[in-house]
Design an enzyme around this catalytic site. Structure first.
Site, PDB file in Angstrom:
ATOM      1  N   TYR A  84      -6.210   2.944  12.798  1.00 47.05           N
ATOM      2  CA  TYR A  84      -6.731   4.147  13.455  1.00 47.05           C
ATOM      3  C   TYR A  84      -7.756   3.697  14.486  1.00 47.05           C
ATOM      4  O   TYR A  84      -8.684   2.956  14.175  1.00 47.05           O
ATOM      5  CB  TYR A  84      -7.368   5.094  12.435  1.00 47.05           C
ATOM      6  CG  TYR A  84      -8.006   6.312  13.060  1.00 47.05           C
ATOM      7  CD1 TYR A  84      -7.220   7.265  13.711  1.00 47.05           C
ATOM      8  CD2 TYR A  84      -9.383   6.522  13.017  1.00 47.05           C
ATOM      9  CE1 TYR A  84      -7.786   8.389  14.299  1.00 47.05           C
ATOM     10  CE2 TYR A  84      -9.963   7.634  13.596  1.00 47.05           C
ATOM     11  CZ  TYR A  84      -9.160   8.568  14.243  1.00 47.05           C
ATOM     12  OH  TYR A  84      -9.732   9.664  14.830  1.00 47.05           O
ATOM     13  N   GLY A 134       0.842  -1.183   0.000  1.00 49.19           N
ATOM     14  CA  GLY A 134       0.000   0.000   0.000  1.00 49.19           C
ATOM     15  C   GLY A 134       0.878   1.234   0.000  1.00 49.19           C
ATOM     16  O   GLY A 134       0.781   2.094   0.864  1.00 49.19           O
ATOM     17  N   ALA A 148      -5.307  -0.207   2.056  1.00 49.70           N
ATOM     18  CA  ALA A 148      -6.660   0.265   2.345  1.00 49.70           C
ATOM     19  C   ALA A 148      -7.535  -0.056   1.146  1.00 49.70           C
ATOM     20  O   ALA A 148      -7.389   0.545   0.088  1.00 49.70           O
ATOM     21  CB  ALA A 148      -6.661   1.762   2.620  1.00 49.70           C
ATOM     22  N   ASP A 175      -3.018  -6.340  -7.363  1.00 45.24           N
ATOM     23  CA  ASP A 175      -3.828  -6.668  -6.189  1.00 45.24           C
ATOM     24  C   ASP A 175      -2.965  -7.322  -5.112  1.00 45.24           C
ATOM     25  O   ASP A 175      -2.572  -8.485  -5.242  1.00 45.24           O
ATOM     26  CB  ASP A 175      -4.956  -7.602  -6.621  1.00 45.24           C
ATOM     27  CG  ASP A 175      -5.862  -8.015  -5.473  1.00 45.24           C
ATOM     28  OD1 ASP A 175      -5.675  -7.505  -4.348  1.00 45.24           O
ATOM     29  OD2 ASP A 175      -6.750  -8.854  -5.708  1.00 45.24           O
ATOM     30  N   ALA A 176      -2.701  -6.583  -4.035  1.00 44.15           N
ATOM     31  CA  ALA A 176      -1.838  -7.094  -2.956  1.00 44.15           C
ATOM     32  C   ALA A 176      -2.429  -8.313  -2.276  1.00 44.15           C
ATOM     33  O   ALA A 176      -1.698  -9.071  -1.618  1.00 44.15           O
ATOM     34  CB  ALA A 176      -1.587  -5.993  -1.923  1.00 44.15           C
ATOM     35  N   TYR A 213     -17.232   3.830  14.331  1.00 45.91           N
ATOM     36  CA  TYR A 213     -15.898   3.388  13.944  1.00 45.91           C
ATOM     37  C   TYR A 213     -15.371   2.300  14.881  1.00 45.91           C
ATOM     38  O   TYR A 213     -15.504   1.116  14.606  1.00 45.91           O
ATOM     39  CB  TYR A 213     -14.946   4.601  13.909  1.00 45.91           C
ATOM     40  CG  TYR A 213     -13.709   4.380  13.067  1.00 45.91           C
ATOM     41  CD1 TYR A 213     -13.634   4.856  11.765  1.00 45.91           C
ATOM     42  CD2 TYR A 213     -12.623   3.672  13.562  1.00 45.91           C
ATOM     43  CE1 TYR A 213     -12.517   4.643  10.975  1.00 45.91           C
ATOM     44  CE2 TYR A 213     -11.492   3.460  12.784  1.00 45.91           C
ATOM     45  CZ  TYR A 213     -11.445   3.941  11.502  1.00 45.91           C
ATOM     46  OH  TYR A 213     -10.335   3.711  10.731  1.00 45.91           O
TER      47      TYR A 213
END
Length: 389
Positions: free
Chosen positions: A225, A48, A140, A111-112, A235
Site C-alpha cells: 500500500y 498469508g 502481514a 511461521d512463514a 506511512y
C-alpha cells in the site's frame, strides 16, 4: 457456547466460526457471479492466505480460474471453550468449499518466515501441485525472526527523519485529536525493513527454485500500500516507506534472475485491517475514504480489489508504473477522490466526523474481519468453536 466480540484496543480477541464461513462464502459468490477469469496459472502458492487480500487471492484464483492452491498462514487453533483465530476459521471454510468444487486446497499453518515452514510448504507443493506457476506474497506481521541467525526483529511504524503532528481518531470513542509521533531511530527503521521489506520474499523464491518447484515462466506478486498524501508523513515517508522501497528492490532482483514478469509489487487500496487499525492517522483516513468512495460509487473491499486485479490488470500486456508496479489503487488515488478527501480532512473534528466520514461502517468492517456484524448470522445461537461448516 455463545461467542461475542471482545475488543481490546485495536485487537479483537475472539472470532465467530459461522460468521467467518459466511464471509468466505460471500466472497466466493462475488467471484462466481462475475464469471470465469482466463488464466493459465493453475498452481498457486499464497503466503498469508487466511485474511484480507491473501484470502481474496486464494478465492479468486480457485473460483475464478480453477486453480489448485497451497496456502501458508500463522493461526491459533480453537479449544473446547475458546474460539480460534479468524484466519483459522477462514482457512477451514475455504478448504471445505474448494474441495467441494473439485479443487485441491492444502494449508500450512505456521511461521512463514521460518525455514521449517518453507520446507513443509515445498513438500505440500510436490505432493499436490508438482510445481507452482503463481506465488502471492501477502504476509502481514509486526515481528520476524531471521532464520539465518535467530535474531528477532520488530517493526516500528513511525515517521523517518523528523517528528510528525497530525490528526488521528479513537475508533472506540469517535474522538478526533492531534497526535505527535517522534521519528524512528536508524535501528528501528532497519528493523522495519527487515520485517516488512523484500528479504523473505526473496528467500521464498530461492527455496522454491532450489527445490525445483518453480514452473518455467512463473509469476510472483507482493502486495503493498502506497497511500494518499494525507497519510504519507506517517506511512509512505516513514519507516513503512523504507520497507516498501525494499520490496521494489527485491522485485527487481527476482526479475533480474528469473525474467521480466517473475516479480511485481502490486499497489492496492486502503481497506480496514487489524494491522492498519494500529497505525496512527490511518483509521481516520479510512473512515473518510469509506464515506467518499461510497458516495462516488467506487467502494471496494479486498475481494473486489483482487477480482479486478486478476480479471483486468493481469490480463494481456500488463500495465506497469515507472517502478514496474501493478496499480490497483487507481480509483483511490484519482485526482477527483483525493481532492475531496483533502477538502474534508481539513474540516475534520470530533463534531464534524459524523457528517464527513463513516465511523459506523468502519467499525462494522472491522468486526466483519472476525466474523461478527455479518448479516444473516444468528449470534445468539450456541456454536462449537471447533467446527466450521
Amino acid at each position: 457456547m455463545i461467542i461475542e466480540p471482545k475488543i481490546r484496543g485495536f485487537i479483537c480477541t475472539t472470532a465467530h466460526p459461522t460468521g467467518c464461513a459466511t464471509n468466505v462464502q460471500r466472497q466466493i459468490d462475488h467471484v462466481v457471479v462475475k464469471g470465469p477469469i482466463p488464466s493459465a496459472r493453475k498452481r498457486v502458492l499464497v503466503l498469508g492466505c487466511s485474511t484480507g487480500y491473501g484470502l481474496a487471492s486464494r478465492i479468486v484464483t480457485t473460483f475464478g480460474s480453477d486453480a489448485d492452491t497451497v496456502g501458508v498462514s500463522f493461526e491459533r487453533e480453537p479449544g473446547e471453550t475458546k474460539p480460534a483465530s479468524a484466519g483459522w476459521y477462514n482457512n477451514r471454510a475455504f478448504e471445505n468449499r474448494a474441495r467441494a468444487a473439485g479443487r485441491k486446497a492444502v494449508t500450512i499453518e505456521g511461521d512463514a518466515f521460518s525455514d521449517a515452514v518453507k520446507a513443509e510448504a515445498i513438500e505440500a507443493i510436490k505432493a499436490n501441485l508438482g510445481q507452482v506457476d503463481l506465488i502471492v506474497y501477502s504476509v502481514a506481521s509486526p515481528v520476524r525472526t531471521d532464520p539465518s541467525d535467530g535474531v528477532t526483529y520488530r517493526s516500528a511504524i513511525k515517521p523517518y527523519g523528523a517528528a510528525v503532528t497530525s490528526k488521528t481518531l479513537n475508533t472506540g470513542t469517535g474522538e478526533v485529536s492531534t497526535i505527535s509521533v517522534e521519528p524512528a531511530t536508524e535501528e528501528e527503521a532497519a528493523a522495519t525493513v527487515k520485517v516488512m521489506g523484500g528479504e523473505d520474499w526473496e528467500l521464498w523464491i530461492k527455496a522454491l527454485s532450489e527445490a525445483g518447484v518453480l514452473a518455467d515462466g512463473f509469476q510472483s506478486l507482493n502486495y503493498t500500500y502506497l497511500g494518499s498524501e494525507l497519510t504519507w508523513p506517517i506511512y509512505h515517508k516513514g519507516t513503512l516507506g523504507k520497507a516498501k522501497a525494499d520490496l521494489d528492490r527485491a522485485a527487481a532482483a527476482i526479475r533480474g534472475q528469473f525474467g521480466a514478469h517473475a516479480a511485481h509489487v502490486v499497489a492496492l487500496k486502503a481497506v480496514v485491517t487489524q494491522a492498519s487499525s494500529a497505525i496512527p492517522v490511518v483509521p481516520l483516513y479510512g473512515t473518510l475514504l469509506i464515506k467518499v468512495e461510497d458516495e462516488m460509487g467506487l467502494g471496494e473491499g479486498p475481494i473486489q480489489q483482487i477480482d479486478r486485479l486478476f480479471r483486468q490488470k493481469l490480463q494481456g500486456n500488463i500495465a506497469l508504473d515507472d517502478a514496474s508496479r501493478v496499480r490497483v489503487d487507481d480509483w483511490e488515488l484519482s485526482d477527483t477522490m483525493q481532492q475531496e478527501l483533502a477538502r474534508r480532512w481539513a474540516q475534520l473534528s470530533t463534531e464534524t466526523l459524523p457528517a464527513l466520514a463513516d465511523l459506523p461502517k468502519y467499525r462494522e468492517e472491522f468486526l466483519k474481519l472476525f466474523g461478527f456484524a455479518v448479516g444473516g448470522v444468528d449470534y445468539g445461537a450456541d456454536v462449537d468453536p471447533r467446527v466450521v461448516n
